[in-house]
Design an enzyme around this catalytic site. Sequence first.
Site: not given
Ligand code: HSE
Length: 418
Positions: A17, A99, A181, A195, A199, A297
């Site tokens: 990023v 996050k 990525g 993750d 979020k 990405g």
């Molecule tokens: N690892 C996270 C995803 C990256 O795959 O959504 C973006 O937040």
Amino acid sequence: MENHKRLKIGLFGFGVVGEGLYKVLKQTPSLKAEIKKVCIKHPGKQRNAPSNLFTTDKDDLLNDEDINVIVEVIDDANAAFEIVSTALKNGKAVVSASKKMIAEHLPEILQLQLETEQPFLCESAACASIPVIRNLEEYYDNDLLHSIKAIVNGSTNFILTKIIEENLSFNDALLLAQQLGFAESNPKLDVEGFDAVNKWTILLSHAYGIVEHPSNILFTGIQNIQLTDAQVAKEKHFEIKLVAQAKKLQDGKVAAFVLPQFVKQEDHLAFVKNEYNGVVIESGFADKQFFYGKGAGSFPTASAVLSDLSALRYGYRYEYKKLYHHNPHELTQDFYLKVYVSFDDWKFISKEKFEWIEEWHAGEERKYLVGVLHAKELYNTNWWKENKISLILLPEPVIENVDIVKLKKRSLELAGII
Ligand code: HSE
């Protein structure tokens, strides 16, 4: 921050990023934003930027009075919280993509914003390129937001697409997500749903004024999904997606969770493939709205950081309207969920835990049933994540208390029991 002020940025992190932002800023001179210094952890690495831009001393950024914005896109949640807290206390605006850090420290970050009166923006932390946070903040009134469901993790969506539609193995699909990525440096965070729930924690605060620790939200990832589940989905004309959702119930409380789900082919989320994310919002009068865009990405994430930087120039900050200006909503565990559960052996399943079972199938290898469970059963136990048990929600999975008696009677009638 003064309106239209030139932004002098201190950037923490030069990974996927950070480097993306560096490149994107070079192509957008109209933004009047310049990176003054970049703080990195490992000085030895070859980087595509002049070496005098880099430092390993965080104070070079945090104590530089010329720097008025800290952009923090690092991986380490504890270090990120340190940086963000110090930056706000030192009178700097902050843009963050972390996050995990935001979800785990939400109350402190809210408090710091109140105390320091500095803006803290994090559009890139949820759904990357989709401007979902600012939309939830600005557009939807609390009373009118009936439900929101979303694909918020690009890697798991990418893996599901590659396995189910292109016959890749799980490991090959994950490797590809890492090479591109998309995946976290610890991919368990993606695969096991951490993750996504981080979020969702962030989005719940902007959507409903709910401030909860992610560990209080019901979630799992795609780790137990089997190819046989994909076959069942195909037979029933469903897709399998990892869906985050929140629904306002009739008692005014909110049911929120992140779980794999069978999605009908005509559902907007069925259209979301690979690393894309999608958000479906149901609100009074507007009915359904669908947001779609890349959720992971380098450039898609950098685009959201860029948009936050641009918003800072005009003095924008989150007001957390749902939290401070409305009656914030509460989460509830008091509802039922319609689930499909597949497993290797009946001994792993306690049938009495189900309110009712309306379909079951016992193949040689894998067996499955479709039934209704109280959400508390999932909140308070782990059997449904163990012994390779795979739990997938049905479409429209939430059943409210007020409807359960009626539905129970009907299912027993259909089964010929009464
Ligand atoms: N690892 C996270 C995803 C990256 O795959 O959504 C973006 O937040």
